[in-house]
Design a protein around this motif. Structure first.
Motif, PDB file in Angstrom:
ATOM      1  N   GLY A 249     -33.380   0.901 -21.015  1.00  0.00           N
ATOM      2  CA  GLY A 249     -32.227   0.162 -20.507  1.00  0.00           C
ATOM      3  C   GLY A 249     -30.877   0.797 -20.660  1.00  0.00           C
ATOM      4  O   GLY A 249     -29.863   0.107 -20.553  1.00  0.00           O
ATOM      5  N   ALA A 250     -30.791   2.121 -20.895  1.00  0.00           N
ATOM      6  CA  ALA A 250     -29.479   2.771 -20.958  1.00  0.00           C
ATOM      7  C   ALA A 250     -28.878   2.817 -19.559  1.00  0.00           C
ATOM      8  O   ALA A 250     -29.493   3.324 -18.623  1.00  0.00           O
ATOM      9  N   ILE A 251     -27.651   2.305 -19.416  1.00  0.00           N
ATOM     10  CA  ILE A 251     -27.035   2.219 -18.090  1.00  0.00           C
ATOM     11  C   ILE A 251     -25.998   3.317 -17.896  1.00  0.00           C
ATOM     12  O   ILE A 251     -26.118   4.143 -16.992  1.00  0.00           O
ATOM     13  N   HIS A 252     -24.970   3.320 -18.724  1.00  0.00           N
ATOM     14  CA  HIS A 252     -23.881   4.287 -18.593  1.00  0.00           C
ATOM     15  C   HIS A 252     -23.672   5.022 -19.918  1.00  0.00           C
ATOM     16  O   HIS A 252     -23.976   4.487 -20.984  1.00  0.00           O
ATOM     17  N   VAL A 253     -23.119   6.235 -19.827  1.00  0.00           N
ATOM     18  CA  VAL A 253     -22.827   7.038 -21.012  1.00  0.00           C
ATOM     19  C   VAL A 253     -21.393   7.582 -20.935  1.00  0.00           C
ATOM     20  O   VAL A 253     -21.182   8.775 -20.740  1.00  0.00           O
ATOM     21  N   PRO A 254     -20.375   6.725 -21.077  1.00  0.00           N
ATOM     22  CA  PRO A 254     -18.998   7.221 -21.034  1.00  0.00           C
ATOM     23  C   PRO A 254     -18.727   8.208 -22.168  1.00  0.00           C
ATOM     24  O   PRO A 254     -19.193   8.038 -23.295  1.00  0.00           O
ATOM     25  N   VAL A 255     -17.961   9.234 -21.856  1.00  0.00           N
ATOM     26  CA  VAL A 255     -17.632  10.312 -22.789  1.00  0.00           C
ATOM     27  C   VAL A 255     -16.143  10.264 -23.089  1.00  0.00           C
ATOM     28  O   VAL A 255     -15.313  10.321 -22.187  1.00  0.00           O
ATOM     29  N   ARG A 256     -15.792  10.156 -24.380  1.00  0.00           N
ATOM     30  CA  ARG A 256     -14.396  10.136 -24.814  1.00  0.00           C
ATOM     31  C   ARG A 256     -14.335  10.605 -26.271  1.00  0.00           C
ATOM     32  O   ARG A 256     -15.344  10.616 -26.967  1.00  0.00           O
ATOM     33  N   ASP A 257     -13.133  10.884 -26.742  1.00  0.00           N
ATOM     34  CA  ASP A 257     -12.916  11.119 -28.169  1.00  0.00           C
ATOM     35  C   ASP A 257     -12.604   9.770 -28.806  1.00  0.00           C
ATOM     36  O   ASP A 257     -11.455   9.421 -29.038  1.00  0.00           O
ATOM     37  N   PHE A 258     -13.632   8.994 -29.093  1.00  0.00           N
ATOM     38  CA  PHE A 258     -13.448   7.620 -29.543  1.00  0.00           C
ATOM     39  C   PHE A 258     -12.843   7.534 -30.941  1.00  0.00           C
ATOM     40  O   PHE A 258     -12.184   6.547 -31.263  1.00  0.00           O
ATOM     41  N   ASP A 259     -13.054   8.534 -31.787  1.00  0.00           N
ATOM     42  CA  ASP A 259     -12.527   8.475 -33.147  1.00  0.00           C
ATOM     43  C   ASP A 259     -11.302   9.348 -33.358  1.00  0.00           C
ATOM     44  O   ASP A 259     -10.807   9.468 -34.487  1.00  0.00           O
ATOM     45  N   GLY A 260     -10.806   9.979 -32.303  1.00  0.00           N
ATOM     46  CA  GLY A 260      -9.553  10.725 -32.383  1.00  0.00           C
ATOM     47  C   GLY A 260      -9.593  11.962 -33.253  1.00  0.00           C
ATOM     48  O   GLY A 260      -8.544  12.394 -33.743  1.00  0.00           O
ATOM     49  N   ASP A 261     -10.767  12.577 -33.407  1.00  0.00           N
ATOM     50  CA  ASP A 261     -10.848  13.754 -34.273  1.00  0.00           C
ATOM     51  C   ASP A 261     -10.850  15.067 -33.503  1.00  0.00           C
ATOM     52  O   ASP A 261     -11.066  16.132 -34.067  1.00  0.00           O
ATOM     53  N   GLY A 262     -10.634  14.982 -32.199  1.00  0.00           N
ATOM     54  CA  GLY A 262     -10.471  16.192 -31.401  1.00  0.00           C
ATOM     55  C   GLY A 262     -11.697  16.674 -30.673  1.00  0.00           C
ATOM     56  O   GLY A 262     -11.605  17.636 -29.900  1.00  0.00           O
ATOM     57  N   ASP A 263     -12.854  16.034 -30.868  1.00  0.00           N
ATOM     58  CA  ASP A 263     -14.028  16.413 -30.091  1.00  0.00           C
ATOM     59  C   ASP A 263     -14.526  15.210 -29.294  1.00  0.00           C
ATOM     60  O   ASP A 263     -14.056  14.090 -29.459  1.00  0.00           O
ATOM     61  N   LEU A 264     -15.477  15.450 -28.400  1.00  0.00           N
ATOM     62  CA  LEU A 264     -15.944  14.408 -27.493  1.00  0.00           C
ATOM     63  C   LEU A 264     -17.152  13.685 -28.061  1.00  0.00           C
ATOM     64  O   LEU A 264     -18.130  14.305 -28.496  1.00  0.00           O
ATOM     65  N   ASP A 265     -17.077  12.362 -28.034  1.00  0.00           N
ATOM     66  CA  ASP A 265     -18.168  11.496 -28.450  1.00  0.00           C
ATOM     67  C   ASP A 265     -18.795  10.867 -27.202  1.00  0.00           C
ATOM     68  O   ASP A 265     -18.312  11.037 -26.078  1.00  0.00           O
ATOM     69  N   ILE A 266     -19.846  10.104 -27.410  1.00  0.00           N
ATOM     70  CA  ILE A 266     -20.577   9.453 -26.318  1.00  0.00           C
ATOM     71  C   ILE A 266     -20.807   7.994 -26.705  1.00  0.00           C
ATOM     72  O   ILE A 266     -21.011   7.676 -27.874  1.00  0.00           O
ATOM     73  N   ALA A 267     -20.782   7.103 -25.726  1.00  0.00           N
ATOM     74  CA  ALA A 267     -21.167   5.705 -25.941  1.00  0.00           C
ATOM     75  C   ALA A 267     -22.204   5.335 -24.893  1.00  0.00           C
ATOM     76  O   ALA A 267     -22.320   5.986 -23.853  1.00  0.00           O
ATOM     77  N   THR A 268     -22.947   4.277 -25.158  1.00  0.00           N
ATOM     78  CA  THR A 268     -23.896   3.776 -24.165  1.00  0.00           C
ATOM     79  C   THR A 268     -24.130   2.297 -24.383  1.00  0.00           C
ATOM     80  O   THR A 268     -23.890   1.764 -25.476  1.00  0.00           O
ATOM     81  N   VAL A 269     -24.599   1.622 -23.334  1.00  0.00           N
ATOM     82  CA  VAL A 269     -25.031   0.235 -23.442  1.00  0.00           C
ATOM     83  C   VAL A 269     -26.517   0.190 -23.124  1.00  0.00           C
ATOM     84  O   VAL A 269     -26.980   0.754 -22.137  1.00  0.00           O
ATOM     85  N   MET A 270     -27.268  -0.472 -24.007  1.00  0.00           N
ATOM     86  CA  MET A 270     -28.710  -0.660 -23.831  1.00  0.00           C
ATOM     87  C   MET A 270     -28.932  -2.113 -23.418  1.00  0.00           C
ATOM     88  O   MET A 270     -28.431  -3.032 -24.073  1.00  0.00           O
ATOM     89  N   SER A 271     -29.709  -2.332 -22.366  1.00  0.00           N
ATOM     90  CA  SER A 271     -29.714  -3.661 -21.770  1.00  0.00           C
ATOM     91  C   SER A 271     -31.089  -4.231 -21.477  1.00  0.00           C
ATOM     92  O   SER A 271     -31.191  -5.293 -20.875  1.00  0.00           O
ATOM     93  N   GLN A 272     -32.155  -3.572 -21.907  1.00  0.00           N
ATOM     94  CA  GLN A 272     -33.456  -3.992 -21.428  1.00  0.00           C
ATOM     95  C   GLN A 272     -34.162  -4.956 -22.383  1.00  0.00           C
ATOM     96  O   GLN A 272     -34.532  -6.032 -21.986  1.00  0.00           O
ATOM     97  N   ASP A 273     -34.382  -4.582 -23.627  1.00  0.00           N
ATOM     98  CA  ASP A 273     -34.970  -5.509 -24.595  1.00  0.00           C
ATOM     99  C   ASP A 273     -33.860  -6.225 -25.359  1.00  0.00           C
ATOM    100  O   ASP A 273     -33.744  -7.437 -25.334  1.00  0.00           O
ATOM    101  N   ASP A 274     -33.048  -5.446 -26.065  1.00  0.00           N
ATOM    102  CA  ASP A 274     -31.883  -5.988 -26.746  1.00  0.00           C
ATOM    103  C   ASP A 274     -30.641  -5.702 -25.907  1.00  0.00           C
ATOM    104  O   ASP A 274     -30.676  -4.937 -24.962  1.00  0.00           O
ATOM    105  N   GLU A 275     -29.554  -6.349 -26.279  1.00  0.00           N
ATOM    106  CA  GLU A 275     -28.260  -6.130 -25.623  1.00  0.00           C
ATOM    107  C   GLU A 275     -27.346  -5.513 -26.672  1.00  0.00           C
ATOM    108  O   GLU A 275     -26.819  -6.209 -27.546  1.00  0.00           O
ATOM    109  N   GLU A 276     -27.161  -4.188 -26.605  1.00  0.00           N
ATOM    110  CA  GLU A 276     -26.447  -3.466 -27.650  1.00  0.00           C
ATOM    111  C   GLU A 276     -25.571  -2.378 -27.046  1.00  0.00           C
ATOM    112  O   GLU A 276     -25.900  -1.802 -26.001  1.00  0.00           O
ATOM    113  N   VAL A 277     -24.469  -2.092 -27.748  1.00  0.00           N
ATOM    114  CA  VAL A 277     -23.620  -0.943 -27.428  1.00  0.00           C
ATOM    115  C   VAL A 277     -23.675   0.017 -28.612  1.00  0.00           C
ATOM    116  O   VAL A 277     -23.482  -0.390 -29.761  1.00  0.00           O
TER     117      VAL A 277
END
Length: 437
Positions: A219-247
């Motif tokens: 159930g992974a839908i999208h994988v936005p890429v950003r520096d979410f923690d501001g440490d100068g490198d790129l992180d990844i996020a995702t939303v899982m939607s099939q069994d559980d509903e989690e980010v």
């Protein structure tokens, strides 16, 4: 448990030895499961003019548009509309002519159910390539039909390369240099059906990519890429939607190493997470997450629910995200971010696939006006304005200046898999025709 999401639309297997940090995760309790009467809102104070952008043969088939975006594809300084047409198995662009008319051009075909197209100079030669996420099957499947394909821009046209194959249905691909070697890598959401995963593909620099797993689960839908923690490198996020509903967040620890962090979950397994967008909604310098919820394709006769709408996951730093409900909209399936009213902050556009269409006034497209904070310790306040009630069955939306007048327009794509088989269209644009409120 949810077991029949159709699109890119988590029982998560955790390998031994994996480091997982689980902070206190904000959770939303599900409201009572009662039927709603759909959602409608006051008309937008900004006037929009609707214009269908038609595809050849569109009038003979129900539309299956899986992704739209506003992007300068050819580098000429003017934006085009780029769409993934799952019915035609193609990526299409719409161009505005000098006379104001619009024409369509097939960028690539024989792409078996494209789900998402990402424009990026992946080979560092100064032009714009396209990386395409291939579902392979629009219906639920665990078959190895997914692919990641590169459309390499060359003076003679696009040249196709397969970067990843023999995997389950791929819903999204995003680009970023994750290991700091100066070349572009890829993050991949493999939705699958009962099995899926999130990968990052390390660019070896010779046209080949090495897959490395970040998370196992469907159930992974999208994988936005950003520096979410501001440490100068790129992180990844995702939303899982099939069994559980989690980010989930994947913190980049350097040298291609990632640390998994659970950012949000809900006890409502029918929440219907439908995507994930990264944007700094509150203007505090870090990237938040926008989560549209309302996918109810698993229901035989889908109907809007009171928990459908949009959540803003506010980034409080140190990988802590707070959930705020910023809109109610029956059947919400997609979100986009842009400065719609031109006041310097980011607004949100939402599209609905399954509002209550028996009421012809219920909203298909809305925008959320960002009104800032009433006080420093309060969340950002949003006001919902209705753009249009037609067409219906919308699953993707984008915001951007399509006609070059300096104002943000909206574009949406329709995907029709169920009744009513009317008031439908493939790609539709709404052009701003007045000033901000």
């Amino acid at each position: 448990m949810r077991r029949d999401r159709l699109l890119a639309l988590a029982v998560v297997a955790i390998p031994l030895g994996t480091v997982i940090l689980l902070p206190a995760v904000p959770s939303l309790r599900p409201p009572p499961l009662v039927a709603a009467a759909g959602s409608s809102y006051p008309a937008s104070p900004i006037a929009f003019e609707r214009l269908p952008l038609t595809l050849p043969g569109e009038d003979r088939h129900l539309p299956l548009i899986t992704h739209v975006q506003v992007v300068d594809l050819d580098g000429d300084g003017a934006a085009e509309v780029v769409a993934c047409d799952a019915l035609g198995h193609r990526v299409v662009r719409f161009d505005r002519g000098s006379d104001g008319g619009w024409t369509s051009l097939t960028v690539a075909e024989d792409l078996h159910v494209p789900a998402h197209a990402t424009v990026v100079d992946i080979d560092g030669d100064g032009d714009r390539d396209i990386v395409v996420a291939i579902l392979g099957d629009i219906l639920p499947s665990d078959a190895d039909v997914g692919r990641v394909e590169l459309l390499e821009s060359t003076p003679g046209g696009y040249v196709r390369h397969v970067l990843l194959e023999d995997v389950r249905r791929v819903a999204d691909v995003q680009a970023g240099d994750f290991d700091g070697d100066g070349i572009v890598d890829l993050a991949v959401a493999i939705f699958g059906y009962s099995r899926g995963e999130v990968l990052w593909l390390r660019n070896r620099g010779d046209g080949t990519f090495a897959p490395r797993q970040l998370l196992s689960g469907p159930g992974a839908i999208h994988v936005p890429v950003r520096d979410f923690d501001g440490d100068g490198d790129l992180d990844i996020a995702t939303v899982m939607s099939q069994d559980d509903e989690e980010v989930w967040g994947f913190e980049n620890r350097g040298d291609g190493r990632f640390e998994r962090r659970l950012l949000w979950r809900t006890a409502n397994f029918d929440q219907g997470s439908a995507g994930l967008v990264a944007a700094d909604l509150d203007g505090d310098g870090d990237d938040d997450l926008v989560l549209p919820v309302g996918d109810n394709l698993e229901d035989f006769d889908a109907f809007p629910q009171p928990y459908h709408g949009c959540l803003w996951l506010e980034n409080d730093g140190d990988w802590s995200f707070r959930a705020h409900r910023i809109a109610d909209l029956g059947g919400t399936y997609a979100a986009a971010v842009g400065d719609v009213d031109g006041d310097g902050d980011l607004d949100v556009a939402l599209a609905s696939m399954d509002n209550d269409w028996r009421n012809p006034d219920n909203a298909a497209v809305v925008w959320l006006e960002n009104r800032g904070r009433e006080r420093s310790d309060a969340p950002v306040n949003f006001r919902t304005w209705q753009v249009d009630a037609d067409p219906i069955h919308l699953v993707t939306v984008a915001a951007g200046d399509v006609d070059g007048d300096g104002r943000a327009d909206l574009v949406a794509g329709g995907l029709n898999l169920r009744r009513p088989y009317r008031r439908i269209a493939g790609v539709t644009a709404w052009f701003q025709r007045s000033g901000a409120p």
